[in-house]
Each structure stands twice: as C-alpha cells, then as structure tokens.
Design a protein around this motif. Structure first.
Motif, mmCIF file in Angstrom:
data_model
loop_
_atom_site.group_PDB
_atom_site.id
_atom_site.type_symbol
_atom_site.label_atom_id
_atom_site.label_comp_id
_atom_site.label_asym_id
_atom_site.label_seq_id
_atom_site.Cartn_x
_atom_site.Cartn_y
_atom_site.Cartn_z
ATOM 1 N N THR A 17 15.872 3.559 1.981
ATOM 2 C CA THR A 17 17.258 3.872 1.642
ATOM 3 C C THR A 17 18.102 3.805 2.914
ATOM 4 O O THR A 17 17.601 3.513 3.985
ATOM 5 N N LEU A 18 19.405 4.092 2.787
ATOM 6 C CA LEU A 18 20.316 4.029 3.935
ATOM 7 C C LEU A 18 20.905 5.409 4.197
ATOM 8 O O LEU A 18 22.024 5.714 3.778
ATOM 9 N N PRO A 19 20.178 6.269 4.893
ATOM 10 C CA PRO A 19 20.716 7.595 5.203
ATOM 11 C C PRO A 19 21.603 7.549 6.440
ATOM 12 O O PRO A 19 21.590 6.582 7.201
ATOM 13 N N ILE A 29 10.119 8.882 2.528
ATOM 14 C CA ILE A 29 11.064 7.765 2.445
ATOM 15 C C ILE A 29 11.168 6.998 3.766
ATOM 16 O O ILE A 29 11.176 5.762 3.767
ATOM 17 N N PRO A 30 11.241 7.658 4.934
ATOM 18 C CA PRO A 30 11.299 6.871 6.181
ATOM 19 C C PRO A 30 10.041 6.056 6.454
ATOM 20 O O PRO A 30 10.084 5.118 7.256
ATOM 21 N N LEU A 31 8.925 6.399 5.807
ATOM 22 C CA LEU A 31 7.673 5.673 6.042
ATOM 23 C C LEU A 31 7.516 4.466 5.134
ATOM 24 O O LEU A 31 6.557 3.704 5.264
ATOM 25 N N VAL A 32 8.467 4.278 4.210
ATOM 26 C CA VAL A 32 8.347 3.213 3.215
ATOM 27 C C VAL A 32 9.535 2.275 3.351
ATOM 28 O O VAL A 32 10.645 2.609 2.958
ATOM 29 N N PRO A 68 0.804 -1.231 0.000
ATOM 30 C CA PRO A 68 0.000 0.000 0.000
ATOM 31 C C PRO A 68 0.837 1.281 0.000
ATOM 32 O O PRO A 68 0.513 2.235 -0.716
ATOM 33 N N SER A 69 1.900 1.322 0.783
ATOM 34 C CA SER A 69 2.705 2.539 0.845
ATOM 35 C C SER A 69 3.426 2.797 -0.474
ATOM 36 O O SER A 69 3.495 3.940 -0.946
ATOM 37 N N LEU A 70 3.951 1.731 -1.108
ATOM 38 C CA LEU A 70 4.620 1.910 -2.394
ATOM 39 C C LEU A 70 3.634 2.305 -3.488
ATOM 40 O O LEU A 70 3.973 3.067 -4.398
ATOM 41 N N LEU A 71 2.417 1.796 -3.415
ATOM 42 C CA LEU A 71 1.409 2.181 -4.397
ATOM 43 C C LEU A 71 1.096 3.671 -4.298
ATOM 44 O O LEU A 71 0.867 4.344 -5.311
ATOM 45 N N LEU A 72 1.103 4.202 -3.077
ATOM 46 C CA LEU A 72 0.807 5.623 -2.888
ATOM 47 C C LEU A 72 1.886 6.512 -3.494
ATOM 48 O O LEU A 72 1.586 7.596 -4.006
ATOM 49 N N ILE A 73 3.131 6.095 -3.453
ATOM 50 C CA ILE A 73 4.212 6.952 -3.961
ATOM 51 C C ILE A 73 4.540 6.659 -5.420
ATOM 52 O O ILE A 73 5.360 7.361 -6.011
#
Length: 526
Positions: free
Chosen positions: A497-499, A231-234, A110-115
C-alpha cells in the motif's frame, strides 16, 4: 535492496542458480529468438538477480525512473520471474480490456500465500471457478447496493462517535482550544468499528465510547498492529518472493514475522466468526443478517463450497481492504488540505450551504457535495492506495503495445505514474480538485480500485465511507499544522500500500459555526 541477501547469493548460489534461471528464462522470455526480439525493451540484467538491483523503495518511484528511460512498456527479470511494466493509460486500457482475461490471473508469491490462506482470498486467488464464486458472493451477497446502504448507518454512527471524542479532546484544552490528534489511528478506529458492526453485528469493547477519549479501541489496536507488521513485508519487489532459494535461508526472519502477524489477525477474525456462529445456534438471528451470518448460512447449505477457509478469506479481505483504504485515503486527503487551506475553506462552504450548521452530515447528503467528491478523486489520483496495483499474471501469449508478452509473465501496472502522466494531466503533481469539476476529467483514466474483472468490488462502500469521514472532519473542525509548521511533510512510506512515511498529526479546533448552544457542544452529541 537488502545487501546481506545479495552477499549470501553471490557467495553460495551464483553458479547453480544462474544455470537454473538461465534455462527457465529461455522458456519464459520467448519460444524463439524471433519472439525474444519482439519483447518490450529492457535494462541490462545481472546474473541471478536480473533487475532486482534497480528496484529501490518505494517501488513505484523506481519503476517511474525506468519508464522515463525505456518507455511506458518495458520488461524486467525479477529474480526467477519475468515481468512487464505498464506506465501509460493507453497501455493499461489495452491490458484490462482487450487482454483482460489473459491478465486475470495472479502470481503465487510466498509472502502473499502466507497472508491469504494459500491464495484463497478474492484479491489473490487464481482466475477460475473458485474466483468466480467468491466474486459472486462478494458482489451479490456482501457488497450489493442494498447491503452498502444498510452498512452506512453503522459508518455514520462511528464517524459521529469519532467527532464527539475529538471535540472532548479539544475542549480539554480550554475555551477556543485545539486538540492534537494522530489522524491515522482515529481513522482506522472508525473504519474497523463500522466493519465490525456490519460484518459481525458487534461493536468494539468500548461500545459508544462516550466516556473514553482515547483514539483507538483495544480491537482496533490489535488489528492495526497486525497489518502494520505484515503489510511492509509484502510488495512486488520483495526478494524473498522473487528468489525462491531465500525460503530456505530466511536471514531476516521475513516468514516468521509474517506468520506471527497473520496469526494475530486470524485470531481476531475467528473470535468474530465464532461469536456469530454461537449467536445463530442460539436462535439469535435477526431479519437483517450480518455478512458473517450470510456466509454461515451459505455454509450450511453448501459446506463443500463455503468452507471455514472461504469464510475466513472473505472476512479478511473485507477487513483489510476496508480499514486500510479508508484510513489511508482520508489521511492523505487531510494532509493535502492542511497544505491547501483555500481548498479546505471551499469544502467547508459547500457543506455549510448544502447541510447547514445545525446537524452533522449524513449519507443522504453525499450526492449533493460535488466538491468533496472532487477532493477525494484528486487525493486518489495523487496517492492511490495501491500504487502498483496487485500484480497480474498472463495465462497465454499476447501482444501489448506491439510487443510480445509470453504466458506466465507478471504484469505490474504503475498506477502512480499513470495518474501523474504530464501528457494527460496538466501540472500533474499539483493538488487541484477543480480538475474534476463538471465532468472535466471523465475521459481520463482514473483507476485507484483497479480495472477490468479483477477490479475491487468494494469501491462504492470505500468512496461513501471516505466521503462521510472526510466530510465530518471538514464540517466540524478547523485544522492547522502542529507547532505552526508551514507545510505537512508529504514523504511516502513503503509496502504494497502507499502509507505516509510519518503518521499525520494535526491540531483540530471545533468550528464556531457548529457550536450553536450555550454549552457549545450540541452538534457533537446528536
């Protein structure tokens, strides 16, 4: 994981979800008891959550701990989804060579579909004709060797503008002074500015920015704010994705936060697309088309294929991947160089010998800077931008490492663990660019951009951009930690990602070797 979610599920949905997931699990995890016994090893699970309680953040670290106990291939039940985790180079090769087609699909989170415009972007769309067309457009029309070559002057111009601004910031401290910079912001500005010129034939609002010493343009601030919010939410351990019932009880407002951030990102992209469309309608096309103008031209000839959503999805993929990959990799590289000044000095010596001190580094110089490339490869080994890659999903039953993997299983590749495998890399946690010299590591798997048919097509552009950015920072400035600290803290943040956990701040001082005229600035205004 979020304790409030666990409490809500335990009180209200435990029995009903357990029955539902139990029935589905029997279908996903094997067609018979015989197949189930051939599944990869798995930790003990709990009702409803499965193994979600074992996935702390950052997720790659939690998966590494589980691999140390259950081996390089193990299975998990993540809420409503079955998953296998691969943590060795041999198994990763098997998945992306022998079973590449089987694992070419993506799970629909769901989160990837939103972005991603309901899964319409190249990294997130399902495997099939739509993906093949997007991949063809990306590799042939947008990221071909010729197109990348045409983009590099824009990148070089943005890098030079960054060097000028950093020089002025340091010069403001007085002769021999050092300026304090937050590198991620400046690096993001460079990446976004170059992409805006290449993708949309436009510049940031401050153009050359010769009179503006701030570290970010308004456009860069706008786009970075949107990325920093969603990004932190996905990530692959997002409970909102893995427990479908949470879509109806969005306790922490995850969906609202993602939708708001994506709306700001899309508004930015629409302005660029609309401006290019108006320019083309007014006869403003040039011989060298921008990426957006290429897509608009394709839309005119095949409107049913190149819809507005397709154009938005390709632009979004280019901007998101192009800015975050470059900025994060260069920031990690500078963090490592600050902690290893002997490597920084060796890189400066190579650039001085190959380029000299009377001009700035150019794209044509990059092939002669072997040690610089070693630094970049070692940085990507230690800190890959996507430490677990984007999840894959099997479309058929297959056998990996002698174990049965059913259709519909999510594949998580722990790239972070693979790149730090002590059986492959000597002293794997050490920053040692020399391990890549003279092709010594050619037989070892390094795949920061993925592997197989879902590999990122922007690898060449990303590596050349990072080379120009990092080479310029090394050539033009001497670097030190803030307040004389012994070392830079290398703590990692969370997200897909890796921040860095804390953005890198450093002190930069123009190198005396580069200040060759009486005004001590000629190399920074060329």
């Amino acid at each position: 994981m979020e304790p409030a979610y666990v409490g809500i599920l335990s009180i209200f949905f435990l029995l009903s979800l357990y029955r539902l997931l139990g029935g589905r699990s029997s279908k996903i995890n094997g067609k018979s008891s015989e197949n189930k016994q051939r599944l990869p090893p798995s930790p003990p699970a709990i009702p409803v959550l499965g193994h979600l309680h074992l996935l702390g953040k950052p997720m790659h670290a939690a998966l590494s701990r589980l691999a140390a106990r259950y081996g390089p291939l193990f299975s998990l039940r993540l809420g409503s989804r079955a998953a296998v985790v691969v943590s060795s180079a041999a198994l990763a090769r098997e998945c992306f060579t022998e079973h590449d087609v089987c694992f070419a699909n993506r799970p629909r989170f769901p989160s990837l579909l939103l972005i991603s415009y309901d899964g319409a972007t190249l990294p997130t769309c399902g495997y099939g004709d739509y993906w093949r067309n997007l991949r063809r457009v990306a590799t042939v029309q947008l990221l071909s060797a010729r197109r990348v070559g045409c983009m590099l002057p824009a990148v070089s111009g943005e890098v030079r503008a960054m060097a000028r601004r950093m020089y002025r910031a340091a010069a403001a401290a007085g002769p021999g002074g050092a300026g304090r910079v937050e590198l991620k912001r400046r690096l993001f500005e460079v990446s976004l500015g170059a992409l805006m010129e290449a993708i949309a034939r436009t510049k940031t609002s401050r153009a050359e920015a010769d009179s503006d010493d701030t570290d970010m343009s308004p456009e860069a601030q706008e786009y970075k704010k949107a990325l920093d919010e969603f990004i932190p939410l996905v990530d692959a351990a997002n409970m909102w994705d893995l427990l479908p019932v949470l879509k109806w009880f969005d306790v922490f407002g995850t969906r609202k936060k993602i939708v708001a951030a994506v709306g700001r990102r899309d508004a930015f992209l629409r302005r660029l697309i609309d401006a290019e469309r108006r320019s083309m309608d007014g006869g403003g096309e040039s011989d060298e088309k921008s990426m957006i103008s290429v897509l608009i031209s394709l839309q005119k000839s095949e409107p049913e294929v190149y819809t507005d959503t397709v154009i938005m999805s390709l632009c979004s993929s280019m901007f998101t991947a192009g800015t975050e990959t470059t900025a994060s990799t260069a920031e990690w590289a500078m963090s490592l160089l600050l902690n290893h000044p002997e490597v920084l000095r060796k890189a400066q010596a190579e650039i001085d010998a190959a380029v000299g001190t009377s001009r700035l580094i150019t794209p044509d110089d990059l092939p002669r800077l072997a040690y610089l490339h070693c630094i970049i490869h070692e940085t990507l080994r230690l800190y890959p931008v996507l430490p677990t890659l984007i999840p894959h999903e099997s479309t058929a039953d297959c056998t990996v490492g002698g174990h049965h993997v059913p259709s519909g299983t999510m594949l998580l590749v722990n790239l972070y663990a693979i790149h730090r495998d002590p059986a492959v890399w000597e002293d794997p946690a050490a920053f040692r660019p020399e391990r890549f010299e003279n092709g010594k590591a050619e037989d070892r798997l390094l795949m920061p951009f993925g592997m197989g048919r879902r590999k990122c097509p922007g690898e060449t552009l990303a590596l050349r951009t990072v080379g120009l950015v990092l080479g310029t920072l090394i050539q033009c400035f001497d670097w030190d930690t803030v307040r004389g600290a012994d070392e830079v803290d290398m703590a990692e943040g969370v997200g897909i990602t890796l921040p860095r956990a804390v953005p890198l701040e450093a002190m930069c001082r123009p190198r005396q070797a580069m200040l060759v005229n009486k005004n001590q600035e000629i190399c920074f205004i060329l």
